[in-house]
Design an enzyme around this catalytic site. Sequence first.
Site, mmCIF file in Angstrom:
data_model
loop_
_atom_site.group_PDB
_atom_site.id
_atom_site.type_symbol
_atom_site.label_atom_id
_atom_site.label_comp_id
_atom_site.label_asym_id
_atom_site.label_seq_id
_atom_site.Cartn_x
_atom_site.Cartn_y
_atom_site.Cartn_z
ATOM 1 N N ALA A 47 -1.980 -4.060 -4.013
ATOM 2 C CA ALA A 47 -1.321 -2.916 -3.368
ATOM 3 C C ALA A 47 -2.243 -1.702 -3.319
ATOM 4 C CB ALA A 47 -0.028 -2.569 -4.105
ATOM 5 N N GLU A 48 -2.884 -1.384 -4.428
ATOM 6 C CA GLU A 48 -3.745 -0.200 -4.450
ATOM 7 C C GLU A 48 -5.000 -0.408 -3.610
ATOM 8 O OE1 GLU A 48 -5.455 3.334 -7.250
ATOM 9 O OE2 GLU A 48 -4.007 1.923 -8.077
ATOM 10 N N SER A 49 -5.517 -1.613 -3.574
ATOM 11 C CA SER A 49 -6.685 -1.890 -2.733
ATOM 12 C C SER A 49 -6.361 -1.648 -1.267
ATOM 13 C CB SER A 49 -7.160 -3.332 -2.937
ATOM 14 O OG SER A 49 -7.617 -3.522 -4.257
ATOM 15 N N SER A 78 -5.360 2.269 -0.706
ATOM 16 C CA SER A 78 -6.454 3.228 -0.851
ATOM 17 C C SER A 78 -7.479 3.068 0.266
ATOM 18 C CB SER A 78 -7.110 3.123 -2.229
ATOM 19 O OG SER A 78 -7.664 1.846 -2.443
#
Length: 140
Positions: free
Chosen positions: A61-63, A66
Amino acid sequence: MDAVTDTGVEILTGGTQGDLAKTMGIEFIEASAERLVGRMPVAGNTQPYGLLHGGASCVLAESLGSIGAALYAGAGRIAVGIEINATHHRAVSEGHVTGVATRVHGGRTLATYDIVISDDRDRRVCTARLTCMLRDAPKS
């Protein structure tokens, strides 16, 4: 893949993607500032019971979020994650999971993405939200 900035191309080709996304086996399928799609194998990203680790879902999710925020920020700016939350809906023990990140807010200083992660049978595994702060890149 949609047209992306030079920074986005560098991120997606591994120049600044970071070691963690590579280690997790994340593949980027589609990328624009509005929507990103990526997938990750379950194998190698499990907790002791053989199920996909919740932290692995957060890494996916963060990859995605971001990178979307970096594409949104544009050349000469960077995106730094400041908040992530995730709800894990179901366990998965094999195959791949696919994440779809959709920008829900794009401002001058913040970008927020909703990320839905699904298994190979298109069942929702995790719902996450990521907010990134946007700022000028440090001077070299």
